[in-house]
Each structure stands twice: as structure tokens, then as C-alpha cells.
Write a protein that holds these residues in place. Structure first.
Motif, PDB file in Angstrom:
ATOM      1  N   UNK A  28     -12.855   2.573 -13.561  1.00  0.00           N
ATOM      2  CA  UNK A  28     -12.586   2.392 -12.137  1.00  0.00           C
ATOM      3  C   UNK A  28     -11.075   2.384 -11.922  1.00  0.00           C
ATOM      4  N   UNK A  29     -10.601   3.216 -11.025  1.00  0.00           N
ATOM      5  CA  UNK A  29      -9.178   3.253 -10.685  1.00  0.00           C
ATOM      6  C   UNK A  29      -8.959   2.334  -9.488  1.00  0.00           C
ATOM      7  N   UNK A  30      -8.205   1.268  -9.685  1.00  0.00           N
ATOM      8  CA  UNK A  30      -8.002   0.287  -8.626  1.00  0.00           C
ATOM      9  C   UNK A  30      -7.007   0.799  -7.591  1.00  0.00           C
ATOM     10  N   UNK A  31      -7.491   1.049  -6.396  1.00  0.00           N
ATOM     11  CA  UNK A  31      -6.603   1.503  -5.329  1.00  0.00           C
ATOM     12  C   UNK A  31      -5.609   0.423  -4.940  1.00  0.00           C
ATOM     13  N   UNK A  32      -5.958  -0.831  -5.190  1.00  0.00           N
ATOM     14  CA  UNK A  32      -5.044  -1.934  -4.903  1.00  0.00           C
ATOM     15  C   UNK A  32      -3.798  -1.869  -5.773  1.00  0.00           C
ATOM     16  N   UNK A  33      -3.895  -1.173  -6.927  1.00  0.00           N
ATOM     17  CA  UNK A  33      -2.739  -0.999  -7.804  1.00  0.00           C
ATOM     18  C   UNK A  33      -2.039   0.337  -7.562  1.00  0.00           C
ATOM     19  N   UNK A  34      -2.783   1.321  -7.077  1.00  0.00           N
ATOM     20  CA  UNK A  34      -2.231   2.656  -6.863  1.00  0.00           C
ATOM     21  C   UNK A  34      -1.458   2.741  -5.555  1.00  0.00           C
ATOM     22  N   UNK A  35      -2.028   2.157  -4.497  1.00  0.00           N
ATOM     23  CA  UNK A  35      -1.444   2.280  -3.177  1.00  0.00           C
ATOM     24  C   UNK A  35      -0.547   1.089  -2.846  1.00  0.00           C
ATOM     25  N   UNK A  36       0.350   1.327  -1.923  1.00  0.00           N
ATOM     26  CA  UNK A  36       1.264   0.281  -1.482  1.00  0.00           C
ATOM     27  C   UNK A  36       0.508  -0.791  -0.707  1.00  0.00           C
ATOM     28  N   UNK A  37       0.911  -2.068  -0.847  1.00  0.00           N
ATOM     29  CA  UNK A  37       0.279  -3.133  -0.066  1.00  0.00           C
ATOM     30  C   UNK A  37       0.360  -2.886   1.435  1.00  0.00           C
TER      31      UNK A  37
END
Length: 306
Positions: A28-37
Motif C-alpha cells: 500500500x502506498x500511503x498518500x499521506x506520505x506522498x502528498x503534501x499536508x
């Protein structure tokens, strides 16, 4: 036994290698880590992690030690707000391709009969069996591996290349005009993955892999983080690791298992991967068959947990 495989999550799409067979689940690729807050809110991050927990029961997150502080803070905030003891956040000092290989091995083992605690704590064990390095066109700015002043000076000579091993033991050697450079290799069967950057991979595939007696060589995509990690875009990153799931299974199975005295999960090694509680000294461990304490809230983590 657990109905669904424990989810293996990563902080970027480049850390997801192709599955070697139809049994190995993806990560699973965590979008919370990929994308800016600013573009991916905390509420979205919480929903993303909650969904993984609902579907898989437990989540093991591999986070590079080199990841920005904002990524680490967001992951710990998610675990704290959810008050979940089912999220393990594992920081790894492996180079990017090495982390991708480790994630693949955990994905392979996730379909076996290991409990979530054993699977998560196996990451530290498996890391010692991953030979990760790179062929570099310069070490002038490299700070991940000790570099001598002489090597720094040679970096400015056009055409000079260096063979660098980051793990399990840092090594650096200049590649001679004849293509010679000694890097200590694994004493067990491995498969080598390599990811070319802006230099040719010939030395890795025709010189290093045969010397290391690799059982196979495969090209993969270079992780986006690699150029920053190695401090140059002139590189070929490589990682040699155990590819056989039966060997990985035997390796993890051979290690003594204990129950965490804090959260109750099984573990191997000296520390629980979920709550970070250290294993008590031998004289203070419960006798075989003794019941562990019931799981506690993530907001009551033991001192020193992160």
C-alpha cells in the motif's frame, strides 16, 4: 492465524517492486506520505489508514530514515489520533532500492503463518541480509558512507567511478581501469536487482554480480529518492538479497519468539515493532506459556517509544 495478510505500506510508489508471483500481494502506498499536508488533509490520512486496518487487521509501515521530518510526524500523528496499537512504523537506514527489496520480502512473508508482531520485527533481521550499494560517478557529496579525503579528491577526476556498499557494512572502493573493485559480498544465495541512473550498468551486471555469485540479475526502475540519497545522479543502485520465500521463512522461523510484556504481541529480537517496548532481561521474562498483558492504547506507549 489471521484471515487477511498484514498490510505492508510504504511511503512512495518507487518502493513497490513487481510481485514475483501471483501469491505475493502488493504494498500500500500511503498518500499521506506522498502528498503534501496542504493537499492531503489529516482527515484523509486517517481514513486511508483506518481503511487498511479494517481490511488487514494490522499495518506495517516502512519509512526511510532519510524521509522528511514532516512525513515521520504525519505517520506518528495518524497512529496517535487513531489510538491504534495495530500500526507499526519502521524506520530503515537502507538505501531506497534496499528498502524496496525489504518491502518485497515482507510482502512475500505476509502470506505465511507469521503473526503481525513477528512479521514486523522480522524487518530488522532481514535488513542484515540485504547487500545494498551503488556504482557512483562521484562521492564528493556522499555522507551516508565514510569517504576518505583521497576518495573525495579522486571524485574530481573525469571518468572515475566508485563501488560503494551501504549495508550490511559500509565499504568504498575505486573501480580501476580494468574494472576491478573489491566489495565484500554475501556468503549465501541471492538475486541482484539494479537500477541505472545516468551511467552504464555494465560493471554491476558483468563484474559485480558474477563475483557475488548472484543467482539472477534483474533491472528495475531507479527510485526517485536515490539521487538525493547517494548525492549524485551518476549512479547505478543495486541490492542483492534472498529471493526464495522458503529460505526467508526458515530464517525468520529459526529465531526465538517472545510475547511483548507491554502490548502482548509476539516478537523476535529485542524490541516490539508495534509499541517499541524492549524485551526484558532473561531473568525477568515470563515463563513459557504465561499470559502476556492485554494490549494497551497507543497513547500509553512505554517510555522511549516513537
Amino acid at each position: 492465524m489471521y484471515a487477511l495478510p498484514t498490510a505492508i505500506a510504504v511511503t512512495g510508489p518507487d518502493l513497490v517492486l513487481p510481485s514475483p508471483d501471483r501469491h505475493t500481494p502488493s504494498a500500500a502506498v500511503l498518500q499521506s506520505a506522498v502528498q503534501s499536508p496542504r493537499t492531503y488533509s489529516l482527515d484523509q490520512s486517517l481514513t486511508e489508514m483506518h481503511t487498511l486496518i479494517e481490511h488487514h487487521g494490522y499495518v506495517v509501515v516502512l519509512c526511510p530514515a532519510s524521509a522528511p521530518a514532516s512525513v515521520r510526524h504525519r505517520l506518528h500523528a495518524i497512529r496517535s489520533v487513531l489510538e491504534s496499537d495495530r500500526i507499526a512504523i519502521l524506520r530503515s537506514d537502507l538505501p531506497p532500492l534496499g528498502i524496496a527489496v525489504l518491502a518485497l520480502q515482507l510482502r512475500q512473508l505476509s502470506v505465511c503463518d507469521f503473526s503481525p508482531g513477528v512479521l514486523a520485527s522480522a524487518a530488522r533481521l532481514l535488513s542484515h541480509y540485504i547487500y545494498a550499494g551503488a556504482l557512483l560517478g562521484s562521492v564528493a557529496r556522499l555522507d551516508r558512507v565514510p569517504v576518505t579525503l583521497q576518495s573525495h579528491a579522486k571524485s574530481w577526476v573525469p571518468g572515475t567511478q566508485f563501488a560503494v556498499l551501504a549495508t550490511p557494512r559500509p565499504e568504498l572502493a575505486k573501480v580501476t581501469a580494468d574494472g576491478d573493485a573489491h566489495l565484500p559480498g554475501p556468503g549465501f544465495g541471492t538475486k541482484m536487482l539494479y537500477a541505472p541512473g545516468r551511467i552504464a550498468p555494465d560493471w554491476v551486471t558483468t563484474a559485480l554480480a558474477p563475483v557475488w555469485h548472484c543467482q539472477g540479475v534483474e533491472e528495475v526502475r531507479l527510485p526517485a529518492e536515490s539521487a538525493r540519497w547517494w548525492a549524485t545522479g551518476k549512479l547505478v543502485e543495486f541490492a542483492a538479497a534472498i529471493p526464495d520465500i522458503s529460505v526467508l521463512y526458515q530464517l525468520v522461523s529459526s529465531v526465538r519468539r517472545d510475547d511483548c510484556h507491554w502490548c502482548g504481541l509476539e516478537l523476535i529480537g529485542d524490541r516490539c515493532a508495534f509499541c517499541a517496548a524492549p524485551l526484558p532481561p532473561p531473568g525477568e521474562r515470563p515463563s513459557p506459556g504465561a499470559r502476556a498483558l492485554p494490549p494497551r492504547s497507543v497513547n500509553a506507549l512505554p517510555r522511549g517509544a516513537t
